[in-house]
Scaffold this motif. Structure first.
Motif, mmCIF file in Angstrom:
data_model
loop_
_atom_site.group_PDB
_atom_site.id
_atom_site.type_symbol
_atom_site.label_atom_id
_atom_site.label_comp_id
_atom_site.label_asym_id
_atom_site.label_seq_id
_atom_site.Cartn_x
_atom_site.Cartn_y
_atom_site.Cartn_z
ATOM 1 N N ILE A 301 -25.798 -96.391 -33.006
ATOM 2 C CA ILE A 301 -24.588 -97.072 -32.540
ATOM 3 C C ILE A 301 -24.942 -98.166 -31.535
ATOM 4 N N LEU A 302 -25.844 -97.854 -30.611
ATOM 5 C CA LEU A 302 -26.260 -98.846 -29.614
ATOM 6 C C LEU A 302 -26.981 -100.016 -30.279
ATOM 7 N N THR A 303 -27.761 -99.724 -31.319
ATOM 8 C CA THR A 303 -28.451 -100.785 -32.050
ATOM 9 C C THR A 303 -27.446 -101.770 -32.654
ATOM 10 N N VAL A 304 -26.383 -101.224 -33.227
ATOM 11 C CA VAL A 304 -25.343 -102.072 -33.820
ATOM 12 C C VAL A 304 -24.603 -102.857 -32.748
ATOM 13 N N ILE A 305 -24.159 -102.175 -31.708
ATOM 14 C CA ILE A 305 -23.353 -102.805 -30.659
ATOM 15 C C ILE A 305 -24.106 -103.950 -29.989
ATOM 16 N N PHE A 306 -25.417 -103.759 -29.784
ATOM 17 C CA PHE A 306 -26.208 -104.781 -29.089
ATOM 18 C C PHE A 306 -26.932 -105.721 -30.054
ATOM 19 N N GLY A 307 -26.439 -105.791 -31.289
ATOM 20 C CA GLY A 307 -26.946 -106.786 -32.224
ATOM 21 C C GLY A 307 -28.390 -106.614 -32.623
ATOM 22 N N ALA A 308 -28.818 -105.351 -32.784
ATOM 23 C CA ALA A 308 -30.187 -105.038 -33.233
ATOM 24 C C ALA A 308 -31.246 -105.600 -32.287
ATOM 25 N N GLN A 309 -30.979 -105.480 -30.986
ATOM 26 C CA GLN A 309 -31.999 -105.877 -30.014
ATOM 27 C C GLN A 309 -33.238 -105.010 -30.206
ATOM 28 N N ILE A 310 -34.384 -105.568 -29.929
ATOM 29 C CA ILE A 310 -35.643 -104.915 -30.263
ATOM 30 C C ILE A 310 -35.803 -103.558 -29.575
ATOM 31 N N TYR A 311 -35.282 -103.429 -28.334
ATOM 32 C CA TYR A 311 -35.457 -102.173 -27.606
ATOM 33 C C TYR A 311 -34.748 -101.040 -28.323
ATOM 34 N N PHE A 312 -33.462 -101.213 -28.606
ATOM 35 C CA PHE A 312 -32.694 -100.150 -29.251
ATOM 36 C C PHE A 312 -33.143 -99.934 -30.691
ATOM 37 N N SER A 313 -33.490 -101.013 -31.377
ATOM 38 C CA SER A 313 -33.933 -100.887 -32.768
ATOM 39 C C SER A 313 -35.224 -100.076 -32.866
ATOM 40 N N SER A 314 -36.167 -100.360 -31.974
ATOM 41 C CA SER A 314 -37.433 -99.633 -32.005
ATOM 42 C C SER A 314 -37.250 -98.177 -31.595
ATOM 43 N N MET A 315 -36.394 -97.929 -30.607
ATOM 44 C CA MET A 315 -36.114 -96.548 -30.200
ATOM 45 C C MET A 315 -35.434 -95.776 -31.326
ATOM 46 N N HIS A 316 -34.585 -96.463 -32.070
ATOM 47 C CA HIS A 316 -33.904 -95.856 -33.212
ATOM 48 C C HIS A 316 -34.921 -95.418 -34.269
ATOM 49 N N GLN A 317 -35.930 -96.248 -34.499
ATOM 50 C CA GLN A 317 -36.947 -95.883 -35.478
ATOM 51 C C GLN A 317 -37.867 -94.792 -34.948
ATOM 52 N N ILE A 318 -38.216 -94.862 -33.668
ATOM 53 C CA ILE A 318 -39.075 -93.832 -33.085
ATOM 54 C C ILE A 318 -38.412 -92.460 -33.159
ATOM 55 N N SER A 319 -37.126 -92.404 -32.845
ATOM 56 C CA SER A 319 -36.421 -91.116 -32.872
ATOM 57 C C SER A 319 -36.342 -90.561 -34.287
ATOM 58 N N SER A 320 -36.381 -91.447 -35.292
ATOM 59 C CA SER A 320 -36.343 -90.969 -36.679
ATOM 60 C C SER A 320 -37.603 -90.182 -37.021
ATOM 61 N N ILE A 321 -38.722 -90.510 -36.386
ATOM 62 C CA ILE A 321 -39.959 -89.756 -36.609
ATOM 63 C C ILE A 321 -39.777 -88.315 -36.148
ATOM 64 N N PHE A 322 -39.187 -88.139 -34.962
ATOM 65 C CA PHE A 322 -38.942 -86.793 -34.443
ATOM 66 C C PHE A 322 -37.920 -86.045 -35.302
ATOM 67 N N LEU A 323 -36.910 -86.759 -35.757
ATOM 68 C CA LEU A 323 -35.858 -86.136 -36.558
ATOM 69 C C LEU A 323 -36.408 -85.652 -37.898
ATOM 70 N N VAL A 324 -37.164 -86.497 -38.574
ATOM 71 C CA VAL A 324 -37.742 -86.106 -39.861
ATOM 72 C C VAL A 324 -38.735 -84.960 -39.677
ATOM 73 N N SER A 325 -39.547 -85.033 -38.632
ATOM 74 C CA SER A 325 -40.545 -83.988 -38.386
ATOM 75 C C SER A 325 -39.887 -82.631 -38.148
ATOM 76 N N SER A 326 -38.833 -82.623 -37.359
ATOM 77 C CA SER A 326 -38.133 -81.359 -37.101
ATOM 78 C C SER A 326 -37.453 -80.850 -38.367
ATOM 79 N N SER A 327 -37.021 -81.757 -39.231
ATOM 80 C CA SER A 327 -36.396 -81.359 -40.496
ATOM 81 C C SER A 327 -37.423 -80.762 -41.450
ATOM 82 N N VAL A 328 -38.625 -81.327 -41.452
ATOM 83 C CA VAL A 328 -39.715 -80.775 -42.259
ATOM 84 C C VAL A 328 -40.047 -79.365 -41.771
ATOM 85 N N TYR A 329 -40.109 -79.192 -40.461
ATOM 86 C CA TYR A 329 -40.386 -77.868 -39.890
ATOM 87 C C TYR A 329 -39.287 -76.875 -40.256
ATOM 88 N N PHE A 330 -38.043 -77.303 -40.191
ATOM 89 C CA PHE A 330 -36.900 -76.459 -40.551
ATOM 90 C C PHE A 330 -36.995 -76.020 -42.002
#
Length: 335
Positions: A301-330
């Motif tokens: 949501i923050l990535t969209v609101i702030f027009g895909a600024q690099i900080y939020f966009s990169s954090m969005h992708q980094i968090s996806s690594i943790f999300l996918v990894s935890s899903s694989v573990y599940f």
């Protein structure tokens, strides 16, 4: 995989954990390479010679002259200076360097461990190495799409490149969990629930790459509505049900948003099933998964609101690594 020698098994687990970390860094650097529009700065394949970066002014000018020949420079960056070119060059060079590093640091230990325990026991890891090699070719296949007649790489090829990276990462994690003999739960939920959840995450990653490749995150910078309506008013609803949808930035962002809602509701359903049936071994995992999913949605949501600024966009992708990894573990502990 069953390996009798505990020392070798321990070393393989350390190696896989290291590869998981390096590939995670590779995904992060790859995302930043895209966000900084650096992916087309090196216009040649250079499988081996590209390992050494430019060390002289003449070499820098050589690479810059090659870059000046492609549409991205002629149409978009025609005022770029050599100093500015060096910035985008280093991002792409680092991305390719990590690719080579991953190939070497996966292949050499794999050969060593194969002599120690046999090829058969590690054949699944050889398949991962095959995917790593394929990933290198797909990376160049992606870059080549932006060298003629367009200023960006194909978002289809970009999505394939990113999706395969997450598949490789997930397979490494899965094999790490197996060799560490992480306990699976004696209690089970329907196998299709965690499997479907992970599958939808992979689909979402693919659509997310479409959003990035088309710069679709820079439009409709509002939430929960897209502008003044739920459905983007510059598109026709009928196009949503055709392949044209994947070539329209507004519709790609719409799909990305709504797939996130679907994943969230599926998570709520899974969590409900776990707590209603008192499947206590899953409590910590499902709670962690929920926190990571919520973080991912907020960052989206923050990535969209702030027009895909690099900080939020990169954090969005980094968090996806943790999300996918935890899903694989599940998924793993429910097998």
């Amino acid at each position: 995989m069953y390996i009798e020698n505990n020392k070798i098994k321990k070393n393989i687990s350390y190696w896989l954990a290291t590869m998981f970390f390096v590939i995670s860094i590779m995904i992060i650097v790859g995302g930043l390479t895209r966000l900084t529009d650096s992916g087309l700065s090196i216009t040649e394949w250079e499988l081996f010679t590209g390992l050494i970066p430019p060390l002289s002014d003449s070499k820098w000018n050589y690479y810059f002259d090659l870059y000046k020949k492609i549409p991205e420079y002629k149409i978009q960056n025609y005022e770029m200076t050599l100093s500015e070119f060096k910035i985008i060059f280093w991002w792409e060079w680092a991305h390719r360097f990590l690719g080579r590093l991953i190939g070497i640091t996966f292949f050499l230990p794999l050969i060593y461990f194969s002599f120690k325990v046999g090829f058969v026991k590690l054949k699944k890891l050889f398949f991962i190495f095959f995917l790593i090699c394929v990933q290198g070719f797909i990376g160049w296949y992606m870059v080549s799409s932006g060298l003629v007649n367009r200023i960006d790489v194909s978002h289809y090829r970009l999505s394939l490149h990113l999706l395969l990276a997450f598949i490789i990462l997930s397979l490494i994690l899965w094999n790490y969990l197996k060799i560490k003999q992480i306990n699976v739960s004696k209690y089970k939920i329907n196998f299709y629930l965690p499997y479907t959840f992970l599958f939808l995450l992979f689909v979402q990653i693919t659509i997310g790459a479409f959003v990035s490749g088309m710069d679709a995150g820079k439009i409709y910078n509002s939430w929960p509505l897209m502008g003044e309506s739920y459905f983007p008013n510059d598109s026709n609803l009928v196009n949503l049900f055709s392949l044209k949808a994947f070539d329209e930035p507004s519709l790609v962002q719409f799909i990305h948003r709504n797939l996130a809602y679907l994943i969230f509701f599926l998570y709520i359903f899974i969590a409900y099933k776990i707590y209603v049936n008192k499947l206590t071994p899953f409590y910590k995992t499902i709670n962690l998964l929920g926190c990571l999913l919520l973080l991912q949605i907020i960052l989206g949501i923050l990535t969209v609101i702030f027009g895909a600024q690099i900080y939020f966009s990169s954090m969005h992708q980094i968090s996806s690594i943790f999300l996918v990894s935890s899903s694989v573990y599940f998924l793993y502990i429910n097998t």
